[in-house]
Scaffold this motif. Structure first.
Motif, mmCIF file in Angstrom:
data_model
loop_
_atom_site.group_PDB
_atom_site.id
_atom_site.type_symbol
_atom_site.label_atom_id
_atom_site.label_comp_id
_atom_site.label_asym_id
_atom_site.label_seq_id
_atom_site.Cartn_x
_atom_site.Cartn_y
_atom_site.Cartn_z
ATOM 1 N N GLN A 208 -12.168 5.790 -5.277
ATOM 2 C CA GLN A 208 -11.783 6.573 -4.095
ATOM 3 C C GLN A 208 -12.769 6.398 -2.951
ATOM 4 O O GLN A 208 -13.155 7.368 -2.301
ATOM 5 C CB GLN A 208 -11.642 8.052 -4.471
ATOM 6 C CG GLN A 208 -10.563 8.269 -5.531
ATOM 7 C CD GLN A 208 -10.295 9.726 -5.801
ATOM 8 O OE1 GLN A 208 -11.236 10.513 -5.895
ATOM 9 N NE2 GLN A 208 -9.033 10.093 -5.938
ATOM 10 N N SER A 209 -13.160 5.160 -2.720
ATOM 11 C CA SER A 209 -14.121 4.892 -1.642
ATOM 12 C C SER A 209 -13.504 3.962 -0.618
ATOM 13 O O SER A 209 -14.190 3.159 0.013
ATOM 14 C CB SER A 209 -15.386 4.251 -2.230
ATOM 15 O OG SER A 209 -15.957 5.125 -3.172
ATOM 16 N N LYS A 210 -12.193 4.078 -0.437
ATOM 17 C CA LYS A 210 -11.512 3.107 0.411
ATOM 18 C C LYS A 210 -11.505 3.526 1.870
ATOM 19 O O LYS A 210 -11.702 4.691 2.203
ATOM 20 C CB LYS A 210 -10.077 2.942 -0.092
ATOM 21 C CG LYS A 210 -10.054 2.526 -1.554
ATOM 22 C CD LYS A 210 -8.846 1.699 -1.902
ATOM 23 C CE LYS A 210 -8.984 1.185 -3.315
ATOM 24 N NZ LYS A 210 -8.836 2.292 -4.303
ATOM 25 N N SER A 211 -11.255 2.545 2.716
ATOM 26 C CA SER A 211 -11.157 2.773 4.153
ATOM 27 C C SER A 211 -9.875 3.541 4.469
ATOM 28 O O SER A 211 -8.898 3.480 3.730
ATOM 29 C CB SER A 211 -11.137 1.419 4.858
ATOM 30 O OG SER A 211 -10.226 1.415 5.930
ATOM 31 N N HIS A 212 -9.868 4.225 5.623
ATOM 32 C CA HIS A 212 -8.660 4.973 5.997
ATOM 33 C C HIS A 212 -7.513 4.025 6.357
ATOM 34 O O HIS A 212 -6.372 4.439 6.481
ATOM 35 C CB HIS A 212 -8.958 5.948 7.134
ATOM 36 C CG HIS A 212 -9.138 5.288 8.459
ATOM 37 N ND1 HIS A 212 -10.295 4.636 8.819
ATOM 38 C CD2 HIS A 212 -8.300 5.150 9.510
ATOM 39 C CE1 HIS A 212 -10.163 4.127 10.030
ATOM 40 N NE2 HIS A 212 -8.962 4.422 10.470
ATOM 41 N N GLN A 213 -7.822 2.729 6.515
ATOM 42 C CA GLN A 213 -6.739 1.776 6.802
ATOM 43 C C GLN A 213 -6.062 1.275 5.528
ATOM 44 O O GLN A 213 -5.032 0.607 5.579
ATOM 45 C CB GLN A 213 -7.305 0.565 7.570
ATOM 46 C CG GLN A 213 -7.796 0.942 8.952
ATOM 47 C CD GLN A 213 -8.936 0.042 9.397
ATOM 48 O OE1 GLN A 213 -9.811 -0.288 8.609
ATOM 49 N NE2 GLN A 213 -8.918 -0.323 10.663
ATOM 50 N N HIS A 214 -6.656 1.613 4.391
ATOM 51 C CA HIS A 214 -6.149 1.090 3.130
ATOM 52 C C HIS A 214 -4.686 1.453 2.837
ATOM 53 O O HIS A 214 -3.896 0.572 2.477
ATOM 54 C CB HIS A 214 -7.067 1.542 1.994
ATOM 55 C CG HIS A 214 -6.600 1.148 0.636
ATOM 56 N ND1 HIS A 214 -6.683 -0.150 0.176
ATOM 57 C CD2 HIS A 214 -5.997 1.857 -0.340
ATOM 58 C CE1 HIS A 214 -6.164 -0.205 -1.038
ATOM 59 N NE2 HIS A 214 -5.746 0.999 -1.371
ATOM 60 N N PRO A 215 -4.272 2.727 2.990
ATOM 61 C CA PRO A 215 -2.875 3.044 2.647
ATOM 62 C C PRO A 215 -1.856 2.253 3.461
ATOM 63 O O PRO A 215 -0.850 1.787 2.920
ATOM 64 C CB PRO A 215 -2.770 4.544 2.936
ATOM 65 C CG PRO A 215 -4.168 5.052 2.788
ATOM 66 C CD PRO A 215 -5.040 3.950 3.320
ATOM 67 N N ALA A 216 -2.132 2.073 4.743
ATOM 68 C CA ALA A 216 -1.189 1.314 5.582
ATOM 69 C C ALA A 216 -1.129 -0.139 5.117
ATOM 70 O O ALA A 216 -0.063 -0.767 5.111
ATOM 71 C CB ALA A 216 -1.609 1.402 7.048
ATOM 72 N N VAL A 218 -1.608 -1.170 2.018
ATOM 73 C CA VAL A 218 -0.783 -1.160 0.799
ATOM 74 C C VAL A 218 0.692 -1.110 1.183
ATOM 75 O O VAL A 218 1.527 -1.827 0.617
ATOM 76 C CB VAL A 218 -1.157 0.029 -0.115
ATOM 77 C CG1 VAL A 218 -0.178 0.155 -1.279
ATOM 78 C CG2 VAL A 218 -2.583 -0.125 -0.641
ATOM 79 N N GLY A 219 1.016 -0.264 2.166
ATOM 80 C CA GLY A 219 2.396 -0.143 2.622
ATOM 81 C C GLY A 219 2.936 -1.477 3.136
ATOM 82 O O GLY A 219 4.071 -1.855 2.838
#
Lengths: 340, 340
Positions: A208-216, A218-219
């Motif tokens: 759980q140390s990912k960047s805030h851009q990570h979910p987008a 993945v999307g």
């Protein structure tokens, strides 16, 4: 219900322990791009040897990933640059046995006038070049072997060593999900909690140390998903334009989402490389042998997890690898439910 | 490292056991929309009582989800429709204690002339209406209490009971990730493997039974992600148009991806409901109390995981809930790293 203790040590393992006990100066060596099992085993082994008043250096071809910072804060991980290794009596090779996997430090390791001890859970291929080994190819992680060594030597694991072994266990079993998760793994993990491990803290650090851009990101990858072979084969790709900071990408997370589809047996993840060519990661959750598939393209790994770096343009490589996979699907029967 | 055995039984627990031992006919009752802990504890409890030659029925307000089919194949889960419960001496309430949570079967349960025994790990609110209880609010799952009961009664867990307890443990700890994962949880899980549990098979059944449309759905949700409060708050939404078969959606998977972002403390997932209104799921990985937030909107749950069903249009509800969350962020200090 009874808790079975692990098998008694074999003669080879006894010899390895004797070699460890008899020496004073140690270098703990891992393979290139050290993973959680390397870093975790080294941290634990370092503490166990230090408890026995030994002098210990850790030297790897590459530094640990940032997500293992909680170990790097407590144990010093050296990175090899050039020249000789620190003077030492015994080099302990953790989580590998092939000398070529030490990359640029291979020559220094080989010319060092030290005894070489392998602590590993992989099957060895090629030359026997070590002096002793503590190996169990059935062990879920090398960290488990370090825990066995500590027990055999009568050294209790301190909180740091416990976090090290726990890191090994969770990273090599996909946080207790893969088929190598056995009774010893969970029993030892329970003991490690009593030695000070807080699982949710390590989970946060590792995953759980990912960047805030990570979910987008993945999307975007998921939106480009294509299925083949009646949805038994799932393929995603990452172009150079999609690529984000590689340290922020955990491809296993994306692959996990694809593996969560019931009928999916094989997942291929194609990544366009800056230097040219395509990195292909292949995962299987059935009997489909992705290692055989990747060997067709000059790569390799395990039956359930393998990869290859293939020359060519993304679209071409993709077409060739998918065609090869489809040919194998045509030959193989429906896969049985099984994983990694 | 020593393995601590669980606390000795207290007098209340001894009384509950005596009540179980003295009776012949049992009904095992769960709450509405029974989750993995309910289904797993019931399967295990059923086998334990049957080993003692008791007659056992399982009756729930709703049927088990399809992903627990591996238990439903081996143990019969009844679903309440109307009328009286089967004749029984003792009703065992598993994983809850408030009678209203049995929904339509509440009246039948209350009027049954049976003794009521609560086996649970939740804090009870309201009326004491049972005859005995076997409760430990520190236990990670109700299934763990069933394992303790079996041990106290000297009944070994067969493979089905072991799968039941394992199901309880993994579904209530997020597959050993949440902060309730303690030494007993992992130690017992290890013992269950020796009783016949294959973790990778249960993982596949519980988490890898999704439709092939699932990854694209996850991708769509992630593409609509919005951040607030310096990325500490992440909000996603699902309109009626996005909705797929609810049985194929595992919102925890999407929430996990958002929680994997280091700076994210709170995740809100808003779902437009067919009957009107919006279902809000809130998760926290810091000290931010999402239960207090959801109580503002008539909902409730736990500090780290809560929810509410709110009247109104999606856009309006979203704006109101986000505003309330931002007001709480403004009042609260930076969250500490912690997670349920």
């Amino acid at each position: 219900m009874t808790v079975r203790t692990h098998t008694a040590l074999d003669r080879e393992q006894e010899q390895a322990l004797a070699l460890l006990l008899g020496a004073q100066r140690f270098v703990l060596v891992g393979h290139m791009k050290p993973d959680g099992d390397v870093i975790g085993s080294q941290a634990a082994m370092c503490r166990v040897l230090q408890a026995l008043k030994k002098d210990v250096w850790i030297v790897n071809p590459d530094p640990p990933e940032g997500r293992y910072e909680y170990l790097a804060r407590e144990v010093r991980f050296g990175t090899y640059t050039t020249g000789d290794l620190p003077p030492h009596d015994v080099a302990v090779l953790l989580d590998f046995s092939e000398r070529s996997r030490t990359g640029d430090m291979e020559a220094a390791l080989v010319r060092a006038p030290s005894k070489k001890v392998v602590v590993d859970h992989h099957i060895h291929h090629g030359e026997v070049w070590w002096d002793a080994r503590f190996v169990d190819v059935k062990a879920a992680a090398t960290g488990l072997l370090v825990a066995r060594i500590a027990k055999a030597l009568g050294v209790p694991l301190d909180a740091t060593a416990a976090r090290g072994v726990f890191t090994s266990l969770v990273t090599d079993t996909g946080w207790f999900k893969y088929s190598n998760t056995d009774a010893e793994t969970l029993r030892v993990a329970g003991e490690l909690i009593e030695s000070g491990v807080v699982p949710s803290e390590l989970y946060a650090a590792i995953y759980q140390s990912k960047s805030h851009q990570h979910p987008a990101y993945v999307g975007r990858l998921l939106s480009g998903l294509a299925y083949f072979a009646d949805n038994r084969l799932a393929v995603i790709q990452q172009t150079l334009r999609d690529a984000t900071d590689p340290n922020l990408v955990d491809s296993d997370e994306v692959l996990d989402i694809l593996r969560s589809v019931k009928v999916v047996e094989v997942v291929l993840f194609m990544r366009e490389l800056e230097k040219g060519g395509v990195k292909v990661s292949a995962r299987s959750k059935s009997d489909f042998d992705v290692n055989a598939l990747m060997r067709q393209f000059g790569g390799g790994g395990h039956k359930k997890a393998s990869g290859a770096t293939v020359e060519g343009q993304l679209a071409d490589v993709r077409e060739r690898v998918v065609a090869a996979a489809l040919a194998r699907f045509a030959k193989e029967p429906e896969g049985s439910p099984d994983r990694r």
